[in-house]
Design an enzyme around this catalytic site. Structure first.
Site, PDB file in Angstrom:
ATOM      1  N   ASP A  21       0.827  -1.230  -0.081  1.00 13.67           N
ATOM      2  CA  ASP A  21       0.219   0.000   0.071  1.00 13.67           C
ATOM      3  C   ASP A  21       0.877   1.298  -0.171  1.00 13.67           C
ATOM      4  O   ASP A  21       2.027   1.087   0.211  1.00 13.67           O
ATOM      5  CB  ASP A  21      -0.825  -0.126   1.316  1.00 13.67           C
ATOM      6  CG  ASP A  21      -2.135   0.509   0.864  1.00 13.67           C
ATOM      7  OD1 ASP A  21      -2.516   1.408   0.354  1.00 13.67           O
ATOM      8  OD2 ASP A  21      -2.920   0.566   1.978  1.00 13.67           O
TER       9      ASP A  21
ATOM     10  N   ASP B 188     -10.540   1.994  -3.112  1.00 14.46           N
ATOM     11  CA  ASP B 188     -11.310   1.703  -2.033  1.00 14.46           C
ATOM     12  C   ASP B 188     -12.899   1.491  -1.978  1.00 14.46           C
ATOM     13  O   ASP B 188     -13.478   1.156  -1.276  1.00 14.46           O
ATOM     14  CB  ASP B 188     -10.905   2.389  -0.770  1.00 14.46           C
ATOM     15  CG  ASP B 188      -9.655   2.212  -0.101  1.00 14.46           C
ATOM     16  OD1 ASP B 188      -9.121   1.127  -0.649  1.00 14.46           O
ATOM     17  OD2 ASP B 188      -9.038   2.790   0.558  1.00 14.46           O
TER      18      ASP B 188
HETATM   19  C1  DGJ Z   1      -5.691   1.725   2.042  1.00 15.45           C
HETATM   20  C2  DGJ Z   1      -6.190   0.515   1.031  1.00 15.45           C
HETATM   21  O1  DGJ Z   1      -6.789   0.989  -0.059  1.00 15.45           O
HETATM   22  C3  DGJ Z   1      -7.200  -0.233   1.950  1.00 15.45           C
HETATM   23  O2  DGJ Z   1      -7.503  -1.362   1.233  1.00 15.45           O
HETATM   24  C4  DGJ Z   1      -6.517  -0.819   3.332  1.00 15.45           C
HETATM   25  O3  DGJ Z   1      -5.546  -1.591   2.993  1.00 15.45           O
HETATM   26  C5  DGJ Z   1      -5.900   0.583   4.096  1.00 15.45           C
HETATM   27  N1  DGJ Z   1      -5.275   1.280   3.198  1.00 15.45           N
HETATM   28  C6  DGJ Z   1      -5.252   0.042   5.146  1.00 15.45           C
HETATM   29  O4  DGJ Z   1      -4.815   1.195   6.100  1.00 15.45           O
END
Ligand code: DGJ
Length: 721
Positions: free
Chosen positions: A462, A534
């Site tokens: 990430d 997300d």
């Molecule tokens: C952002 C990501 O896009 C989410 O899927 C998740 O992993 C969060 N970060 C976790 O902090």
């Protein structure tokens, strides 16, 4: 599309660069300047390209200014440059003339044309590279700039590619977005002057805009008709693309790293290799163009692009930061019950002095949190194995919370201006990957995880903050230029990924950046898939995945069933099934029927995933123009296809009341149709005892009967034996 300036009819050197269907033709003028004389459908007789310039009736008073193959700045050419430098003596002029070229066949399908250009006055040399993937009609273009002067040369602008395209009109489709709103398309007709698409965000470079676009020529292309170029820059940092409609109403396209705050020093005898600009062109619409890119990406670019993928259960939305060993052990069993391949442990498993119990602290401290996980990751891997499921884990190794031990120990590893207040996104800052020590640290996080737990089967990588206050203590200390930071960061990232892949070549990794903040074809050399957003509301995902699909194949698009949105579980599942399926739900909250449906769905997905991942995509009914969406994947041998349809409108009577034409089938074959993924105790309305010829399905069409009572429908179409 023809271009012509009579100066080019002098015909000293003509260089055709051809794929199966297309050609880019370059030619020198009397002064040995190399220009683009043709881009478009290939001719059967390559000798005829020489005559292209003779067809021009455009005035040639500006000969070669606009159609330069790589526009130099500061001498006779005064149009927007591809390359702009300051020489070691401070002079800012540059000219580039043709020196030589060669074409090498790397194999049956890949040719590499390289062209050497040189400044006649200063010792600066450029080699342009055009790698052509013949069957896929894809070109990968980059340049190498060499400083043969005695002192350093400063690169002010250093594009990857410079194209010249000629049509009556140009329609640019580009994308804007932000968190949970990725890939909103806008199509605009280009008018005289320069339109720039760019990013200056650094780490999470694509948060507002990806480096991918399409240009249609003459009129907006459809899925099946029209001339269209799809282009994308393989670079995980700041990019810039200039689209200039010049005074002849021709289109100049210059794509590369954004030179914003990024003048780059090139010491004597050093080279700078630009990232690749990747493009394909089709005369038959956007569908063919994106199938070109998918074929190329799977075969030549995405890690394990022709291989398989793991279905998974992720705990992010199920638990957020609130979990412990017991809870996780329960989730492993849930994943097994669901039937997925892997459990993915998300954020929150690390840090002790400042525990990672929210996004405010702990990032950077990659030791298991002893309260949540007293027995460590190794125990979890084992527990997962006992439950019969693989184990994967989330990391965000490039970032740090100010509230962390890492920040306390190494404040000089953090990107921030020494004299200004810190500015955060999601309470965090990027680490300075231009610093080799930081590169080692980042590599070390992953290396330690794998060394201690060789059975870790998946990584989610990430990256949640953009780069504010760009400043590197390392560059300062090592007496380098601050203006290198944006570029050296990305180079540092690639060094880490390169080293990681040398040691762990196969482990699947998801490229995530708070959603789709980093999606490009250089990163995807190291990653098997990406997280598009997300936002997993299935209605939103229909639109987003549709737009991503112009550039990226389905096997690279992770799509999870979650609790976002108001749609029923079947709809959410059907949407995720047109990508790489995963789940992010609390399985134990599913009622009996929902669980039964989901278990069945995973097994159905296993039966169609090969077609979704490796087949040809046809976008059939565009939800932006209709009240429903429909798209299909067809296997290369045309034996099997899967049709996905979703109701997107909510007005009375919305849905598919008439058939629409399928594509990608064999007209001569007979096909059976079968509705898949029905919710328990529901029946299909599709007549499954009927067979249809491919001709019928592609001429009369097919109606999956998607409507308010059947809001999502998956139909399998298989050749009757
Ligand atoms: C952002 C990501 O896009 C989410 O899927 C998740 O992993 C969060 N970060 C976790 O902090």
């Amino acid at each position: 599309m023809i271009n012509g300036f009579s100066a080019y009819a002098q015909n000293t050197v003509t260089i055709p660069i051809e794929s199966k269907q297309n050609a880019l033709v370059l030619q020198t003028d009397k002064d040995k300047h190399l220009g683009i004389i043709y881009f478009g459908k290939k001719l059967s007789n390559a000798n005829e390209y020489q005559s292209v310039p003779l067809q021009s009736r455009q005035s040639d008073s500006n000969a070669g200014i606009y159609n330069s193959v790589y526009t130099p700045a500061g001498s006779w050419n005064i149009s927007e440059p591809a390359l702009q430098v300051t020489h070691s003596d401070g002079n800012k002029s540059l000219d580039l003339v043709y020196v030589s070229h060669k074409t090498v066949n790397e194999n049956d399908n890949v040719t590499l044309t390289s062209i050497v250009l040189k400044d006649p006055v200063y010792a600066v040399e450029v080699t342009l590279f055009y790698k052509t993937y013949v069957q896929e009609n894809v070109t990968e273009q980059w340049s190498v700039i060499r400083n043969a002067e005695k002192g350093p040369v400063m690169l002010q602008k250093y594009a990857s590619a410079n194209l010249y395209l000629i049509a009556k009109d140009y329609f640019l489709t580009h994308y804007n977005g932000s968190w949970a709103r990725e890939m909103n398309p806008e199509e605009e007709q280009l008018t005289a002057g320069i339109r720039v698409l760019d990013s200056k965000l650094g780490t999470r470079a694509n948060l507002f805009q990806p480096p991918s676009f399409s240009v249609s020529f003459d009129k907006p292309a459809t899925e099946t008709e029209g001339k269209v170029l799809l282009g994308t820059l393989a670079w995980s940092g700041n990019f810039r693309m200039d689209f200039e409609v010049d005074s002849y109403h021709n289109l100049r396209l210059i794509a590369g790293i954004n030179n914003y705050a990024s003048e780059y020093p090139l010491n004597a005898n050093q080279e700078f290799k630009t990232p690749s600009f990747i493009y394909t062109f089709s005369e038959n619409g956007k569908g063919e163009a994106s199938r070109n890119l998918h074929n190329w990406a799977r075969k030549y670019r995405i890690l394990d692009g022709e291989g398989s993928r793991l279905t998974l259960l992720n705990n992010w939305e199920a638990t957020y930061f609130d979990f412990n060993e017991e809870k996780l052990s329960g989730l492993f069993k849930d994943g097994k019950k669901l039937g997925v391949d892997l459990f993915l442990l998300d954020d929150g498993w690390f840090a002790n002095k400042y525990p990672r119990n929210s996004d405010q602290a702990g990032l950077g401290d990659w030791q298991e949190n002893v309260k949540k996980l007293p027995h460590g990751i190794g125990y979890l891997v084992k527990e997962a194995k006992n439950a019969g499921i693989k184990f994967g884990i989330w990391v965000e190794p490039e970032m740090v919370n100010p509230k962390s031990e890492l920040y306390e120990k190494h404040p000089d590893w953090v990107i921030k201006q020494p004299q200004r207040p810190e500015h955060y996104m999601r309470n965090q800052l990027p680490l300075d990957l231009s610093n080799p020590e930081v590169q080692n640290f980042v590599f070390g996080i992953l290396d330690k995880l794998f060394t201690e737990n060789p059975e870790i089967a998946y990584i989610k990588w990430d990256c949640n903050a953009i780069t504010f206050n760009a400043y590197s203590a390392y560059l300062e200390k090592s007496k380098q230029k601050q203006s290198q930071l944006y570029v050296d960061y990305v180079k540092g990232l690639y060094k880490v990924l390169e080293k990681l892949r040398a040691k762990y070549p196969k482990v699947p990794m998801m490229l995530c950046s708070g959603g789709g903040g980093r999606v490009d074809y250089e990163a995807l050399k190291y990653f098997t898939e990406f997280w598009p957003s997300d936002n997993t509301d299935p209605l939103e995902r229909i639109f987003m995945q549709w737009e991503y699909s112009y550039f990226f194949p389905a096997l690279a698009q992770s799509a999870h069933v979650t609790d976002w949105g108001k749609q029923p579980l079947k709809f959410r599942t059907d949407v995720a099934m047109m990508g790489k399926l995963g789940y992010d739900i609390v399985v134990s909250h599913l009622n009996e029927k929902d669980l039964q449906f989901s278990q069945q769905a995973v097994s159905t997905y296993n039966s169609i995933k090969d077609v979704v991942w490796h087949g040809d995509l046809y976008r059939l009914v565009d939800p932006k123009k209709n009240d429903f969406a429909s798209l299909m994947f067809a296997s290369k041998n045309k034996e099997k296809a899967v049709l996905f349809s979703y109701l997107t409108g909510n007005r009375n009577g919305d849905g598919s009341d008439v058939p629409f034409r399928l594509q990608g089938l064999d007209p001569a074959k007979k096909y059976k149709v079968k509705e898949l993924n029905l919710y328990p105790e529901t029946k299909t309305v599709i007549q499954e005892n009927q067979t249809y010829s491919g001709e019928f399905l592609m001429t009369v069409g097919f109606n999956p009967a998607v409507n308010a009572r059947r809001t999502s429908v998956i139909v399998e179409i298989s050749a009757a034996q």
